[in-house]
Structure formats: structure tokens, C-alpha cells
Design a protein around this motif. Structure first.
Motif, mmCIF file in Angstrom:
data_model
loop_
_atom_site.group_PDB
_atom_site.id
_atom_site.type_symbol
_atom_site.label_atom_id
_atom_site.label_comp_id
_atom_site.label_asym_id
_atom_site.label_seq_id
_atom_site.Cartn_x
_atom_site.Cartn_y
_atom_site.Cartn_z
ATOM 1 N N LEU A 1 58.788 16.930 -19.582
ATOM 2 C CA LEU A 1 57.957 15.878 -20.201
ATOM 3 C C LEU A 1 58.432 15.603 -21.620
ATOM 4 O O LEU A 1 58.435 14.469 -22.084
ATOM 5 C CB LEU A 1 56.488 16.322 -20.255
ATOM 6 C CG LEU A 1 55.768 16.539 -18.929
ATOM 7 C CD1 LEU A 1 54.440 17.234 -19.167
ATOM 8 C CD2 LEU A 1 55.555 15.223 -18.220
ATOM 9 N N ILE B 1 60.537 13.041 -17.163
ATOM 10 C CA ILE B 1 59.434 12.436 -16.412
ATOM 11 C C ILE B 1 58.392 11.934 -17.400
ATOM 12 O O ILE B 1 58.273 12.458 -18.508
ATOM 13 C CB ILE B 1 58.766 13.397 -15.390
ATOM 14 C CG1 ILE B 1 58.385 14.707 -16.045
ATOM 15 C CG2 ILE B 1 59.596 13.624 -14.171
ATOM 16 C CD1 ILE B 1 57.577 15.605 -15.135
ATOM 17 N N ILE B 2 57.694 10.910 -16.983
ATOM 18 C CA ILE B 2 56.677 10.321 -17.857
ATOM 19 C C ILE B 2 55.337 10.972 -17.523
ATOM 20 O O ILE B 2 55.011 11.193 -16.352
ATOM 21 C CB ILE B 2 56.626 8.792 -17.660
ATOM 22 C CG1 ILE B 2 57.959 8.201 -18.080
ATOM 23 C CG2 ILE B 2 55.491 8.169 -18.456
ATOM 24 C CD1 ILE B 2 58.106 6.737 -17.788
ATOM 25 N N ASP B 3 54.593 11.269 -18.565
ATOM 26 C CA ASP B 3 53.325 11.979 -18.394
ATOM 27 C C ASP B 3 52.238 11.026 -17.888
ATOM 28 O O ASP B 3 51.312 10.680 -18.617
ATOM 29 C CB ASP B 3 52.944 12.607 -19.736
ATOM 30 C CG ASP B 3 51.624 13.349 -19.652
ATOM 31 O OD1 ASP B 3 51.187 13.659 -18.526
ATOM 32 O OD2 ASP B 3 51.037 13.614 -20.720
ATOM 33 N N THR B 4 52.357 10.633 -16.637
ATOM 34 C CA THR B 4 51.336 9.738 -16.073
ATOM 35 C C THR B 4 50.062 10.514 -15.752
ATOM 36 O O THR B 4 48.989 9.928 -15.664
ATOM 37 C CB THR B 4 51.847 9.068 -14.783
ATOM 38 O OG1 THR B 4 52.334 10.085 -13.901
ATOM 39 C CG2 THR B 4 52.958 8.090 -15.079
ATOM 40 N N ASN B 5 50.184 11.837 -15.584
ATOM 41 C CA ASN B 5 48.991 12.631 -15.256
ATOM 42 C C ASN B 5 47.935 12.531 -16.352
ATOM 43 O O ASN B 5 46.751 12.347 -16.066
ATOM 44 C CB ASN B 5 49.365 14.113 -15.082
ATOM 45 C CG ASN B 5 50.037 14.381 -13.742
ATOM 46 O OD1 ASN B 5 50.183 13.480 -12.935
ATOM 47 N ND2 ASN B 5 50.457 15.615 -13.526
ATOM 48 N N GLY C 1 50.290 21.318 -14.624
ATOM 49 C CA GLY C 1 51.691 21.717 -14.534
ATOM 50 C C GLY C 1 51.883 23.201 -14.781
ATOM 51 O O GLY C 1 51.016 23.886 -15.343
ATOM 52 N N GLY C 2 53.023 23.696 -14.295
ATOM 53 C CA GLY C 2 53.367 25.093 -14.531
ATOM 54 C C GLY C 2 52.595 26.087 -13.691
ATOM 55 O O GLY C 2 52.479 27.259 -14.045
ATOM 56 N N LEU C 3 52.077 25.635 -12.546
ATOM 57 C CA LEU C 3 51.358 26.564 -11.655
ATOM 58 C C LEU C 3 52.212 26.962 -10.456
ATOM 59 O O LEU C 3 51.737 27.660 -9.564
ATOM 60 C CB LEU C 3 50.072 25.910 -11.125
ATOM 61 C CG LEU C 3 48.878 25.809 -12.063
ATOM 62 C CD1 LEU C 3 47.683 25.254 -11.311
ATOM 63 C CD2 LEU C 3 48.524 27.176 -12.651
ATOM 64 N N GLY C 4 53.434 26.486 -10.417
ATOM 65 C CA GLY C 4 54.295 26.746 -9.266
ATOM 66 C C GLY C 4 54.775 28.188 -9.212
ATOM 67 O O GLY C 4 54.361 29.027 -10.021
ATOM 68 N N ASP D 1 57.175 28.745 -14.398
ATOM 69 C CA ASP D 1 55.779 28.344 -14.216
ATOM 70 C C ASP D 1 54.891 29.437 -14.791
ATOM 71 O O ASP D 1 54.626 30.445 -14.143
ATOM 72 C CB ASP D 1 55.485 28.134 -12.717
ATOM 73 C CG ASP D 1 56.212 26.914 -12.177
ATOM 74 O OD1 ASP D 1 56.135 25.857 -12.819
ATOM 75 O OD2 ASP D 1 56.855 27.028 -11.123
ATOM 76 N N ALA E 1 49.745 25.785 -4.629
ATOM 77 C CA ALA E 1 49.071 26.425 -5.763
ATOM 78 C C ALA E 1 47.607 26.002 -5.820
ATOM 79 O O ALA E 1 47.310 24.815 -5.825
ATOM 80 C CB ALA E 1 49.767 26.032 -7.069
ATOM 81 N N PRO F 1 47.833 21.747 -10.611
ATOM 82 C CA PRO F 1 49.281 21.576 -10.472
ATOM 83 C C PRO F 1 49.754 20.279 -11.125
ATOM 84 O O PRO F 1 48.955 19.360 -11.346
ATOM 85 C CB PRO F 1 49.483 21.497 -8.950
ATOM 86 C CG PRO F 1 48.243 22.038 -8.341
ATOM 87 C CD PRO F 1 47.148 21.759 -9.309
ATOM 88 N N GLY F 2 51.056 20.220 -11.400
ATOM 89 C CA GLY F 2 51.612 19.011 -12.024
ATOM 90 C C GLY F 2 51.863 17.888 -11.035
ATOM 91 O O GLY F 2 51.905 16.712 -11.414
ATOM 92 N N VAL F 3 52.033 18.229 -9.769
ATOM 93 C CA VAL F 3 52.335 17.207 -8.761
ATOM 94 C C VAL F 3 51.157 16.225 -8.700
ATOM 95 O O VAL F 3 50.017 16.637 -8.426
ATOM 96 C CB VAL F 3 52.566 17.853 -7.379
ATOM 97 C CG1 VAL F 3 52.887 16.792 -6.347
ATOM 98 C CG2 VAL F 3 53.668 18.904 -7.471
HETATM 99 P P1 ATP Z 1 53.939 23.144 -7.954
HETATM 100 O O1 ATP Z 1 52.777 23.979 -7.634
HETATM 101 O O2 ATP Z 1 54.180 22.117 -6.889
HETATM 102 O O3 ATP Z 1 55.199 23.863 -8.341
HETATM 103 P P2 ATP Z 1 53.466 22.821 -10.744
HETATM 104 O O4 ATP Z 1 52.072 23.025 -11.182
HETATM 105 O O5 ATP Z 1 54.422 23.937 -11.019
HETATM 106 O O6 ATP Z 1 53.494 22.334 -9.248
HETATM 107 P P3 ATP Z 1 55.332 21.302 -12.217
HETATM 108 O O7 ATP Z 1 56.409 22.165 -11.642
HETATM 109 O O8 ATP Z 1 55.042 21.388 -13.657
HETATM 110 O O9 ATP Z 1 53.973 21.550 -11.447
HETATM 111 O O10 ATP Z 1 55.585 19.801 -11.818
HETATM 112 C C1 ATP Z 1 55.885 19.450 -10.503
HETATM 113 C C2 ATP Z 1 56.262 17.976 -10.474
HETATM 114 O O11 ATP Z 1 55.092 17.197 -10.744
HETATM 115 C C3 ATP Z 1 57.245 17.541 -11.545
HETATM 116 O O12 ATP Z 1 58.572 17.658 -11.146
HETATM 117 C C4 ATP Z 1 56.875 16.111 -11.756
HETATM 118 O O13 ATP Z 1 57.507 15.276 -10.790
HETATM 119 C C5 ATP Z 1 55.399 16.083 -11.540
HETATM 120 N N1 ATP Z 1 54.681 16.192 -12.817
HETATM 121 C C6 ATP Z 1 54.448 17.323 -13.517
HETATM 122 N N2 ATP Z 1 53.749 17.066 -14.614
HETATM 123 C C7 ATP Z 1 53.527 15.737 -14.636
HETATM 124 C C8 ATP Z 1 52.842 14.858 -15.529
HETATM 125 N N3 ATP Z 1 52.237 15.317 -16.632
HETATM 126 N N4 ATP Z 1 52.807 13.545 -15.224
HETATM 127 C C9 ATP Z 1 53.409 13.090 -14.103
HETATM 128 N N5 ATP Z 1 54.070 13.866 -13.218
HETATM 129 C C10 ATP Z 1 54.126 15.174 -13.476
#
Ligand code: ATP
Length: 412
Positions: A14, A19-23, A69-72, A77, A136, A152-154
Motif C-alpha cells: 500500500l 495497490i490502492i487502499d480501496t478498503n 490486512g496482514g492476517l494471512g 502477516d 483467515a 483480512p485485506g482481500v
Molecule cells: P489473506 O488472509 O488472504 O492472506 P491478508 O489479511 O493477509 O489476507 P493481505 O495479504 O494484506 O491480506 O492482502 C491480500 C490482498 O488483498 C492484497 O494482495 C490486495 O490485493 C488486497 N488488499 C489488501 N489490503 C488492501 C487494501 N487496503 N485495499 C484494497 N485491497 C487490499
């Protein structure tokens, strides 16, 4: 004062602009629509100390923080470790979560790497938000009298958990028993300022009342959305309020409204054709297949859509579709293309688009010109010329919704 919530988006990509922080923007919208105050939004990389510091900082001001994000399962993560530290808790293995993860892999016929069980680590004192899409789970983590939510970030996993668990939890915490409901009227055919002007009498009355609220959202080839958001004591009252103002809005701009909420122009057009028992063939020049692409993205389109022809080169228009040789950015060309594709594909209705997306003008027509043709089984035809704004891709996308809307109105 309403409950105040901040958002912490985690992910080095981010910060690097990958990637753009659309979340965060989506969450801000949801919080606002549900009467929860937004205080701050911060982005931080995959770094334990900085996540901890950012979280502590946000918790200093806000009543609640959502971390996404970062829960993978991989080593970068680290959200759950950082949250556990802020809670002053240990991470422990949760066998129920582990079992759900194992079952998900089994269900998808995939071998589970042991590393995935890192996602079953839960801080002591946290509550699980069950995972229905990814592996996750989300977490609801009390920190003193405040709360941290981890999702999760997805994007689709995040949205599911925010809607299903976090917004309801925030509303309970805010002591607000009311219901917030919204309805989106999907429109096409007028500019935002044009719609605003026509809706002014309703806008004035709503501003005096303060509830529901009305907002415009220009959404490219998704059309121009008019969203009504109502607060009420319960769902029945909220729906009644929305129904009544929906009627007021339609009494002024009903001709522009093609659908509600999740309706799209293509789903509406397919439904109109289906109800009339008609099949469709599409000939595309300027849009190069975008119309067919949008239509085929809808499950079940095959009972209506026969197919599409990308007649990009003029010779293809002449040789395959039987267009009279000459300039091709003309309504007469669009009509001949529509007639031709109807015949070639054996469809009841032919829809055709020809135009100039730029960068240069063509056949004496300026960039942004779109000609749409329709040919029906009884031999009748219709055509439209529009001047669309925007650079090449925007013009092409607006052409798609313009042409489909023309067909919808013609059949309507
Ligand atoms: P997972 O459980 O699937 O690993 P995660 O919690 O670890 O998910 P991340 O690994 O941080 O999440 O992000 C997974 C994907 O989600 C990124 O590659 C991206 O495509 C999307 N993503 C993450 N954060 C954002 C955000 N703030 N805005 C938009 N898309 C995001």
C-alpha cells in the motif's frame, strides 16, 4: 456523541503504491452510512513495531479501530501478533478455527501447508468472526473499554466481515438501536448537475427534514447513482421511509432510473429482452467487444445473447455485415451493422456501435462521437448519435452504457 472509529490498513504494498487502499475508503463509506464517526485512516507497512505504534496512537483517540490486512499465513502477516501485544495477551492455538481451515482445504481438494495453521492463532480474550470466504477468521479484540477489529485485506472477505459482524457490533456499542438503510436508484441519461437541478425540490425538502439524506455518486459505466439513506427505529419504518422518497425522486427523474441497488444496465437489458422472448446480436466497432463482455459477465445471459461481432476494420463491416462502403461514423452505418449482425447471428434484435474514441477524429467526426443502431425483427430500425466526454477508455466505457440504455428505452 456518536462512537468514533478509525481504520488502519496494513501492507507494505500500500505504501509502495502497488495497490490502492480501496478498503479504507469503502469502510469510511460504511461507517458514515451507519451513523458511526470516522476519526482517522492510516496506512502502515508489514512491520511489527510500526503496526503496534500506529494502533496505540489510533486507540488514543478513537473508541474502535478496524485493522485490515496482514492476517494471512505467511511470515509477513503479523497483524495478529501486533494486536496481541497491544492487548497485552498471548496468542494461543484455537482448535475450532484450525478445523475450519482444514475443512476448507479439504472442500477445495487441496493439500494444506502446515503454515496455514498460523491463521488459527488467536489472542486470549479475542472473539472470532467466522470466515465464510477465505481461510483467515476476523477478530474482535477488546483493549480496555475500546475495541480493535481485525479483518483480512482481500476486499470481498473484508466487506463480508464488516457488514456481517463489525457494523452490528459497533452499533450495539454505540447504544444506538436504530436502523440505517439505504437504497440506490441507478440512473443514466443526464449529468450530475442536470439531475441535481431536476431533483432540487426534493433535495430542498430533504435538507429541511435531515432524514433521509440524498447523495449522488457518478460511477462511470455503472451510471449515476442516487442514494437515499434513512434512519428509523426499525427496518419496517426505514423501508417505508425509503419507499416514500423513492417515489418522490422517481416522480421527478423516473425516466432516467433504470434500476435499483444491485441492478446493472446489462442485467436490466437482458431481463427486458428475456421477458419479451427476444434474442440479441451485437456488432461492435468502437467498443471492440466491451458490450458483449459486460453482457456475458451476467450468469444466464446465454438464453438472450446469441453473440457478438467485433467489426473493427471497415472491410469487416462491409464484407461480413453488408454495410455500404463509405464513411463509417454515421447512424446509417450503425443501422446497417445492426441489420447485418441480426442476420449473421440469427438474432431477433441487432444492436450496433460505431464511433470515434480518439486520439484523432475520423470521417470528419470529432472524438467522442458515438452512433448506435438498432434493428428489430419486423424491419424497423432506430439510431442515436451521442457526443461522449473523456479519453479513449472512458469514452468507450460510456459508449457501452449509452448503447444499452438506448436499447432498453427502445424496447421499454
Ligand atoms: P489473506 O488472509 O488472504 O492472506 P491478508 O489479511 O493477509 O489476507 P493481505 O495479504 O494484506 O491480506 O492482502 C491480500 C490482498 O488483498 C492484497 O494482495 C490486495 O490485493 C488486497 N488488499 C489488501 N489490503 C488492501 C487494501 N487496503 N485495499 C484494497 N485491497 C487490499
Amino acid at each position: 456523541m456518536s462512537l468514533r472509529c478509525s481504520v488502519l490498513a496494513v501492507g507494505t504494498e500500500l505504501l509502495l503504491g502497488q495497490i490502492i487502499d480501496t478498503n479504507s475508503s469503502w469502510m469510511g463509506e460504511q461507517l458514515a452510512a451507519n451513523g458511526i464517526g470516522s476519526l482517522m485512516q492510516i496506512k502502515v507497512g508489514d512491520n511489527h513495531d510500526r503496526i503496534v505504534a500506529a494502533l496505540r496512537y489510533l486507540l488514543g483517540e478513537a473508541d474502535a479501530v478496524i485493522i485490515c490486512g496482514g492476517l494471512g499465513p505467511t511470515h509477513d502477516d503479523i497483524t495478529r501478533q501486533a494486536v496481541a501485544e497491544v492487548m497485552g495477551s498471548e496468542l494461543v492455538h484455537d482448535e475450532a478455527v484450525a478445523e475450519v481451515i482444514r475443512q476448507m482445504f479439504l472442500g477445495r481438494n487441496r493439500v494444506m501447508a502446515e503454515i496455514n495453521l498460523r491463521q488459527a492463532l488467536v489472542p486470549v480474550g479475542a472473539t472470532i468472526i467466522p470466515q465464510t470466504r477465505g481461510t483467515a477468521p476476523g477478530l474482535i479484540c477488546p483493549v480496555g473499554d475500546k475495541v480493535v477489529y481485525c479483518v483480512p485485506g482481500v476486499p470481498h472477505e473484508m466487506r463480508d466481515m464488516v457488514e456481517r459482524a463489525i457494523v452490528p457490533d459497533l452499533k450495539v456499542r454505540s447504544g444506538d438501536p436504530s436502523v440505517i438503510a439505504s437504497r440506490v436508484l441507478r440512473t443514466w441519461g443526464d449529468s450530475e448537475s442536470g439531475l441535481n437541478e431536476r431533483l432540487q425540490p426534493v433535495i430542498d425538502r430533504l435538507e429541511a427534514l435531515g432524514n433521509p439524506t440524498l447523495a449522488f455518486l457518478a460511477s462511470g459505466w455503472e451510471g449515476l447513482k442516487v442514494r437515499l439513506t434513512a434512519a428509523a427505529a426499525n427496518q419496517v419504518e426505514a423501508t417505508a421511509l425509503l419507499d416514500s422518497w423513492d417515489g418522490e425522486v422517481r416522480s421527478l427523474i423516473g425516466d432516467q432510473v433504470f434500476g435499483t441497488d444491485d441492478d446493472t444496465m446489462e442485467s436490466v437489458v437482458l431481463e427486458v429482452l428475456r421477458q419479451r422472448g427476444l434474442t440479441l446480436g451485437v456488432a461492435e466497432s468502437v467498443t471492440g467487444g466491451l458490450v458483449s463482455g459486460r453482457l456475458t459477465a451476467i450468469a444466464g445471459a446465454s438464453d438472450v445473447l446469441r453473440g457478438g461481432v467485433v467489426s473493427y476494420a471497415s472491410e469487416v463491416k462491409f464484407d461480413l455485415l453488408g454495410v455500404t462502403p463509405g464513411p463509417v461514423i454515421r447512424e446509417s452505418t450503425a443501422i446497417e451493422m445492426a441489420r447485418g449482425v441480426r442476420k449473421v447471428l440469427g438474432a431477433d434484435v441487432g444492436l450496433a456501435l460505431t464511433g470515434v474514441a480518439g486520439p484523432a477524429e475520423q470521417d470528419g467526426m470529432p472524438v467522442g462521437t458515438l452512433c448506435v443502431g438498432i434493428a428489430l425483427a419486423d424491419g424497423t430500425t432506430d439510431a442515436l448519435t451521442a457526443r461522449l466526454p473523456g479519453q479513449r477508455q472512458v469514452m468507450r466505457e460510456l459508449s457501452v452504457i449509452t448503447a444499452l440504455d438506448f436499447l432498453r428505452r427502445r424496447l421499454g
